[in-house]
Scaffold this motif. Structure first.
Motif, PDB file in Angstrom:
ATOM      1  N   VAL A 237       0.833  -1.204   0.000  1.00  0.00           N
ATOM      2  CA  VAL A 237       0.000   0.000   0.000  1.00  0.00           C
ATOM      3  C   VAL A 237       0.869   1.256   0.000  1.00  0.00           C
ATOM      4  CG1 VAL A 237      -1.639   1.367   1.351  1.00  0.00           C
ATOM      5  CG2 VAL A 237      -1.998  -1.088   1.075  1.00  0.00           C
ATOM      6  N   MET A 238       1.877   1.293   0.885  1.00  0.00           N
ATOM      7  CA  MET A 238       2.696   2.494   0.985  1.00  0.00           C
ATOM      8  C   MET A 238       3.479   2.761  -0.295  1.00  0.00           C
ATOM      9  SD  MET A 238       5.704   3.632   3.673  1.00  0.00           S
ATOM     10  CE  MET A 238       6.990   2.660   2.878  1.00  0.00           C
ATOM     11  N   MET A 239       4.105   1.736  -0.863  1.00  0.00           N
ATOM     12  CA  MET A 239       4.927   1.942  -2.047  1.00  0.00           C
ATOM     13  C   MET A 239       4.078   2.375  -3.249  1.00  0.00           C
ATOM     14  SD  MET A 239       7.885   1.519  -0.772  1.00  0.00           S
ATOM     15  CE  MET A 239       8.979   1.540  -2.189  1.00  0.00           C
ATOM     16  N   ARG A 240       2.857   1.873  -3.350  1.00  0.00           N
ATOM     17  CA  ARG A 240       1.964   2.326  -4.413  1.00  0.00           C
ATOM     18  C   ARG A 240       1.429   3.714  -4.113  1.00  0.00           C
ATOM     19  NH1 ARG A 240      -1.630  -3.184  -5.658  1.00  0.00           N
ATOM     20  NH2 ARG A 240       0.116  -4.429  -6.459  1.00  0.00           N
ATOM     21  N   PHE A 241       1.192   3.994  -2.848  1.00  0.00           N
ATOM     22  CA  PHE A 241       0.667   5.285  -2.399  1.00  0.00           C
ATOM     23  C   PHE A 241       1.631   6.408  -2.755  1.00  0.00           C
ATOM     24  CE2 PHE A 241      -0.800   8.052   1.280  1.00  0.00           C
ATOM     25  CZ  PHE A 241      -2.043   8.298   0.726  1.00  0.00           C
ATOM     26  N   LEU A 242       2.939   6.128  -2.651  1.00  0.00           N
ATOM     27  CA  LEU A 242       3.950   7.155  -2.886  1.00  0.00           C
ATOM     28  C   LEU A 242       4.013   7.594  -4.341  1.00  0.00           C
ATOM     29  CD1 LEU A 242       6.916   5.967  -0.641  1.00  0.00           C
ATOM     30  CD2 LEU A 242       5.301   7.824  -0.231  1.00  0.00           C
ATOM     31  N   ALA A 243       3.465   6.794  -5.234  1.00  0.00           N
ATOM     32  CA  ALA A 243       3.461   7.167  -6.648  1.00  0.00           C
ATOM     33  C   ALA A 243       2.499   8.314  -6.915  1.00  0.00           C
ATOM     34  CB  ALA A 243       3.083   5.958  -7.513  1.00  0.00           C
ATOM     35  N   ALA A 244       1.552   8.524  -5.998  1.00  0.00           N
ATOM     36  CA  ALA A 244       0.527   9.542  -6.217  1.00  0.00           C
ATOM     37  C   ALA A 244       0.594  10.718  -5.252  1.00  0.00           C
ATOM     38  CB  ALA A 244      -0.863   8.896  -6.141  1.00  0.00           C
ATOM     39  N   VAL A 245       1.016  10.453  -3.998  1.00  0.00           N
ATOM     40  CA  VAL A 245       1.002  11.517  -2.991  1.00  0.00           C
ATOM     41  C   VAL A 245       2.312  11.545  -2.210  1.00  0.00           C
ATOM     42  CG1 VAL A 245      -1.499  11.430  -2.720  1.00  0.00           C
ATOM     43  CG2 VAL A 245      -0.054  10.013  -1.274  1.00  0.00           C
ATOM     44  N   SER A 246       2.427  12.528  -1.325  1.00  0.00           N
ATOM     45  CA  SER A 246       3.630  12.704  -0.511  1.00  0.00           C
ATOM     46  C   SER A 246       3.497  11.957   0.812  1.00  0.00           C
ATOM     47  CB  SER A 246       3.852  14.196  -0.247  1.00  0.00           C
ATOM     48  OG  SER A 246       2.796  14.699   0.564  1.00  0.00           O
ATOM     49  N   PHE A 247       4.386  12.282   1.763  1.00  0.00           N
ATOM     50  CA  PHE A 247       4.343  11.687   3.098  1.00  0.00           C
ATOM     51  C   PHE A 247       3.442  12.466   4.047  1.00  0.00           C
ATOM     52  CE2 PHE A 247       8.472  10.130   1.496  1.00  0.00           C
ATOM     53  CZ  PHE A 247       8.323   8.769   1.739  1.00  0.00           C
ATOM     54  N   THR A 248       2.768  13.476   3.541  1.00  0.00           N
ATOM     55  CA  THR A 248       1.947  14.345   4.384  1.00  0.00           C
ATOM     56  C   THR A 248       0.899  13.601   5.215  1.00  0.00           C
ATOM     57  OG1 THR A 248       2.291  16.220   2.891  1.00  0.00           O
ATOM     58  CG2 THR A 248       0.431  16.364   4.414  1.00  0.00           C
ATOM     59  N   PRO A 249       0.175  12.603   4.672  1.00  0.00           N
ATOM     60  CA  PRO A 249      -0.808  11.885   5.501  1.00  0.00           C
ATOM     61  C   PRO A 249      -0.183  11.261   6.747  1.00  0.00           C
ATOM     62  CG  PRO A 249      -1.188  11.408   3.202  1.00  0.00           C
ATOM     63  CD  PRO A 249       0.112  12.161   3.268  1.00  0.00           C
ATOM     64  N   TYR A 250       1.037  10.736   6.619  1.00  0.00           N
ATOM     65  CA  TYR A 250       1.718  10.148   7.772  1.00  0.00           C
ATOM     66  C   TYR A 250       2.126  11.243   8.766  1.00  0.00           C
ATOM     67  CZ  TYR A 250       2.044   6.340   4.417  1.00  0.00           C
ATOM     68  OH  TYR A 250       1.753   5.385   3.479  1.00  0.00           O
ATOM     69  N   VAL A 251       2.513  12.402   8.235  1.00  0.00           N
ATOM     70  CA  VAL A 251       2.873  13.532   9.092  1.00  0.00           C
ATOM     71  C   VAL A 251       1.671  13.973   9.917  1.00  0.00           C
ATOM     72  CG1 VAL A 251       3.579  15.958   9.123  1.00  0.00           C
ATOM     73  CG2 VAL A 251       4.722  14.343   7.573  1.00  0.00           C
TER      74      VAL A 251
END
Length: 267
Positions: A237-251
């Protein structure tokens, strides 16, 4: 320990190990905030084994490249990609092993297991991750990391021994400051986790030699299996997620959780 307890702990470890939100903090907070008994060393080791298998399978091509490069590294040759990667991963692991042993031998590990400390590290390092992600360029790839990069990321990884900092969060932060693009920053972080988990698991497992029993082995096997599945899912999920958005949701998650923990600690 009940099956439900093992399931929850393994799920927490599996999901949070590779996300930049600190698995150790969540494992520490679970017994402190719920009042259940601490899970003990055996479960900690087993759930880490599960996440280790997950990351090795997900990045199996990189793992095989490193394995093929080990004979060259043993001969002192770094001219193959696998040997070079193996050498840099080893260099990046040294700081966390040294500092980890110091913390263990001095007893400072237990002193850092507080809700207030985790609240502050969640909050502060969440903001630092946000700054790194926004300020860092995306000009570099994982194949281009250098000895200097390995030393710097190794120091970031050592800082993550402070509960709440997050090993993946710290190394991703360091990689983004160094200009690695998001996907490859995460990839380097995940590859660095392999020797680190092996080393920490080996050290921690020494505490089990005198207390090992059949029930602990069964509980550990169940925990490892659950954390493996959860970690593999979280990684994908995370590696695919990074293709579209930044790390902001985790922040955002870190900041909100950090503020909530500080409210609990000081209220």
């Amino acid at each position: 320990m009940s099956l439900m307890h093992i399931f929850i702990l393994a799920l927490i470890q599996g999901i949070t190990e590779f996300l930049p939100i600190s698995s150790s903090a969540h494992l520490i907070l679970f017994p402190q905030l719920t009042g259940v008994a601490d899970q003990g060393v055996a479960i900690d080791v087993s759930v880490h084994v599960g996440t280790l298998l997950a990351v090795m399978i997900y990045f199996r091509s990189d793992v095989m490249m490193v394995i093929r490069g080990l004979p060259d590294l043993a001969r002192g040759r770094l001219d193959s990609p696998g040997a070079r990667m193996a050498f840099l991963l080893a260099v990046a692991t040294v700081p966390v092993i040294v500092l980890g042993l110091v913390l263990k031998l001095t007893g400072l590990v237990d002193a850092m297991r507080s809700v207030a400390l985790i609240g502050w590290t969640m909050l502060v390092f969440g903001v630092v991750l946000y700054a790194a992600d926004k300020l860092g360029t995306e000009a570099r790839r994982a194949e281009g990391w250098t000895l200097r990069d390995a030393i710097i990321l190794g120091l970031w990884q050592a800082i993550a021994l402070i509960p709440g900092t997050s090993r993946s969060g710290a190394t991703i932060t360091g990689a983004r400051f160094l200009g690695f693009e998001r996907h490859d920053a995460a990839r380097l972080s995940m590859l660095m986790s392999i020797p680190t988990i092996i080393a920490s698991g080996a050290i921690t497992a020494l505490d089990l030699v005198e207390t090992a029993n059949a029930q602990a082995a069964i509980d550990g096997a169940i925990g490892a299996a659950i954390s493996f599945v959860a970690a593999l899912f979280a990684l994908k999920v995370m590696m695919r997620f990074l293709a579209a958005v930044s790390f902001t949701p985790y922040v955002i998650y870190r900041v909100v959780l950090g503020m909530a923990l500080l409210w609990v600690a000081y209220s």
